[in-house]
Design a protein around this motif. Structure first.
Motif, PDB file in Angstrom:
ATOM      1  N   ASN A  73       0.832  -1.206   0.000  1.00 51.56           N
ATOM      2  CA  ASN A  73       0.000   0.000   0.000  1.00 51.56           C
ATOM      3  C   ASN A  73       0.864   1.252   0.000  1.00 51.56           C
ATOM      4  N   ALA A  74       0.227   2.381  -0.261  1.00 51.45           N
ATOM      5  CA  ALA A  74       0.849   3.687  -0.083  1.00 51.45           C
ATOM      6  C   ALA A  74       0.271   4.246   1.217  1.00 51.45           C
ATOM      7  N   CYS A  75       1.109   4.821   2.080  1.00 52.85           N
ATOM      8  CA  CYS A  75       0.582   5.284   3.362  1.00 52.85           C
ATOM      9  C   CYS A  75       1.384   6.461   3.905  1.00 52.85           C
ATOM     10  N   GLY A  76       0.904   7.026   4.994  1.00 50.95           N
ATOM     11  CA  GLY A  76       1.570   8.153   5.635  1.00 50.95           C
ATOM     12  C   GLY A  76       2.481   7.669   6.759  1.00 50.95           C
ATOM     13  N   GLY A  77       3.636   8.270   6.895  1.00 50.47           N
ATOM     14  CA  GLY A  77       4.596   7.859   7.923  1.00 50.47           C
ATOM     15  C   GLY A  77       4.408   8.643   9.211  1.00 50.47           C
TER      16      GLY A  77
ATOM     17  N   TYR B 108     -10.774  11.055   3.835  1.00 42.88           N
ATOM     18  CA  TYR B 108      -9.996  12.274   4.133  1.00 42.88           C
ATOM     19  C   TYR B 108      -8.687  11.868   4.788  1.00 42.88           C
ATOM     20  N   TYR B 109      -7.654  12.653   4.551  1.00 42.22           N
ATOM     21  CA  TYR B 109      -6.398  12.429   5.269  1.00 42.22           C
ATOM     22  C   TYR B 109      -6.649  12.840   6.717  1.00 42.22           C
ATOM     23  N   GLU B 110      -6.152  12.078   7.649  1.00 39.61           N
ATOM     24  CA  GLU B 110      -6.436  12.243   9.080  1.00 39.61           C
ATOM     25  C   GLU B 110      -6.139  13.674   9.553  1.00 39.61           C
ATOM     26  N   THR B 111      -6.709  14.034  10.693  1.00 37.53           N
ATOM     27  CA  THR B 111      -6.364  15.322  11.299  1.00 37.53           C
ATOM     28  C   THR B 111      -5.057  15.163  12.092  1.00 37.53           C
TER      29      THR B 111
ATOM     30  N   ALA C 262       2.589   4.084  11.038  1.00 39.71           N
ATOM     31  CA  ALA C 262       2.167   4.488   9.697  1.00 39.71           C
ATOM     32  C   ALA C 262       0.648   4.440   9.657  1.00 39.71           C
ATOM     33  N   VAL C 263       0.078   5.194   8.699  1.00 41.65           N
ATOM     34  CA  VAL C 263      -1.381   5.269   8.643  1.00 41.65           C
ATOM     35  C   VAL C 263      -1.850   5.222   7.191  1.00 41.65           C
ATOM     36  N   GLY C 264      -2.913   4.468   6.977  1.00 44.59           N
ATOM     37  CA  GLY C 264      -3.436   4.361   5.617  1.00 44.59           C
ATOM     38  C   GLY C 264      -4.895   3.940   5.619  1.00 44.59           C
ATOM     39  N   MET C 265      -5.430   3.698   4.416  1.00 39.82           N
ATOM     40  CA  MET C 265      -6.871   3.456   4.271  1.00 39.82           C
ATOM     41  C   MET C 265      -7.173   2.082   3.667  1.00 39.82           C
ATOM     42  N   SER C 266      -6.218   1.165   3.758  1.00 40.12           N
ATOM     43  CA  SER C 266      -6.448  -0.158   3.150  1.00 40.12           C
ATOM     44  C   SER C 266      -5.807  -1.243   4.024  1.00 40.12           C
TER      45      SER C 266
ATOM     46  N   ILE D 259       5.853   4.383   2.394  1.00 35.85           N
ATOM     47  CA  ILE D 259       5.587   5.700   2.982  1.00 35.85           C
ATOM     48  C   ILE D 259       5.686   6.735   1.861  1.00 35.85           C
ATOM     49  N   THR D 260       4.565   7.349   1.524  1.00 40.25           N
ATOM     50  CA  THR D 260       4.580   8.318   0.412  1.00 40.25           C
ATOM     51  C   THR D 260       4.617   9.754   0.911  1.00 40.25           C
ATOM     52  N   ASN D 261       4.348   9.938   2.200  1.00 40.99           N
ATOM     53  CA  ASN D 261       4.310  11.287   2.793  1.00 40.99           C
ATOM     54  C   ASN D 261       4.381  11.097   4.299  1.00 40.99           C
ATOM     55  N   MET D 262       4.724  12.146   5.016  1.00 41.65           N
ATOM     56  CA  MET D 262       4.609  12.037   6.466  1.00 41.65           C
ATOM     57  C   MET D 262       3.172  12.419   6.828  1.00 41.65           C
TER      58      MET D 262
HETATM   59  N1  HPA Z   1      -2.983   8.897   5.390  1.00 38.57           N
HETATM   60  C1  HPA Z   1      -3.823   7.943   4.965  1.00 38.57           C
HETATM   61  N2  HPA Z   1      -3.661   7.309   3.819  1.00 38.57           N
HETATM   62  C2  HPA Z   1      -2.603   7.636   3.065  1.00 38.57           C
HETATM   63  C3  HPA Z   1      -1.688   8.617   3.446  1.00 38.57           C
HETATM   64  C4  HPA Z   1      -1.895   9.289   4.685  1.00 38.57           C
HETATM   65  O1  HPA Z   1      -1.143  10.185   5.103  1.00 38.57           O
HETATM   66  N3  HPA Z   1      -0.759   8.710   2.451  1.00 38.57           N
HETATM   67  C5  HPA Z   1      -1.100   7.778   1.522  1.00 38.57           C
HETATM   68  N4  HPA Z   1      -2.213   7.129   1.888  1.00 38.57           N
END
Ligand code: HPA
Length: 271
Positions: A110-114, A189-192, A206-210, A231-234
């Motif tokens: 997956n792609a997720c936030g670090g 939505y990207y988390e608060t 890390a945080v993601g939606m899948s 990790i695609t972004n913090m």
């Molecule tokens: N949060 C949730 N899902 C994501 C993120 C994130 O920062 N980046 C990529 N998928």
């Protein structure tokens, strides 16, 4: 549901020359691996009876089957997310089909936030464990014992042997990697920033939606899971700029070649 899954699996079996032993789900922007396959066969989701259909324009929505390092693998290009409006059963339907195809090993990406300080965009994180923050899971409802037990164990959601194989492979290839806990939010939505502070304090890296629903279903079905998060972004509040989906995809595409190398090496070592 059992009969439908049987029909989906039968359709796939009848279309294929190979019989896949390993399945790999590719996250957004992480498509490079498909180019490593030989003897490639393709089945579009829309052709498989009872299979959920992709809603997102531009998402492939197909199974790519082929040989990778001498093993037969099935790649899912395009997954189903809960935030798209699918039920948890629909999100994980393909995992049930994999099980009836005789697949016992599943690699989820997956792609997720670090969240962890040592991570930066592009880091590959081997998933050690998950926190399910989605409002449901795929096992709700009457249980069908033909699939798995009513109360499945989640002591080892990510198989420790596969985790070690992945560590060894990353080290051998000198691919920088991290390890950590993946928290799954419903999205879209990207988390608060407050949500990220909360889950950081609760042990999320890390945080993601899948990934979490598929992990739960696979464990229930008795499959071994390896999770690799890119990790695609913090996460919100840690990075100082606003999120952009385009940036997420750009970074994922860059990390995709490392991920592809890593999965090649992991598959080679898998028993
Ligand atoms: N949060 C949730 N899902 C994501 C993120 C994130 O920062 N980046 C990529 N998928």
């Amino acid at each position: 549901m059992y009969d439908k899954v049987v029909q989906s699996a039968e359709y796939i079996k009848n279309r294929l020359k190979l019989s896949p032993e390993i399945a790999i789900v590719l996250g957004s922007g992480l498509g490079d691996l498909v180019d490593s396959l030989t003897e490639t066969e393709i089945i579009n989701y829309e052709d498989i009876p009872h299979f959920p259909q992709s809603t997102v324009a531009g998402h492939a929505g197909r199974l790519v089957i082929g040989k990778l390092k001498g093993k037969s693998v099935l790649i899912m290009q395009g997954r189903f997310h809960f935030f798209e409006g699918y039920s948890m059963k629909e999100v994980t339907y393909p995992v049930f089909v994999m099980k009836l195809l005789g697949i016992s090993n599943l690699i989820l990406t997956n792609a997720c936030g670090g969240i962890k300080e040592s991570f930066s965009p592009g880091t590959l994180m081997l998933i050690e464990d998950f926190i399910n923050l989605m409002p449901s899971n795929p096992l709700i409802g009457v249980n069908d014992e033909r699939f798995g037990p009513r109360f499945p164990d989640m002591t080892e959601p990510y198989n420790l042997e596969l985790l070690q194989v992945a560590r060894n492979a990353a080290e051998k290839l000198s691919i920088p990697y991290g390890e950590g806990v993946y928290a799954g939010f419903q999205g879209p939505y990207y988390e608060t920033a407050a949500e990220i502070r909360m889950i950081r304090n609760h042990g999320a890296d890390a945080v993601g939606m899948s990934t979490v629903p598929e992990t739960i279903a696979a464990n229930y079905l008795g499959m071994k899971v390896l999770g690799i998060a890119c990790i695609t972004n913090m996460a919100t509040g840690i990075q100082k700029v606003k999120h952009s989906h385009e940036r997420v995809i750009e970074i994922a595409k860059k990390a995709s070649s490392d991920l592809s190398l890593l999965i090649n090496a992991v598959v080679e070592e898998m028993k």
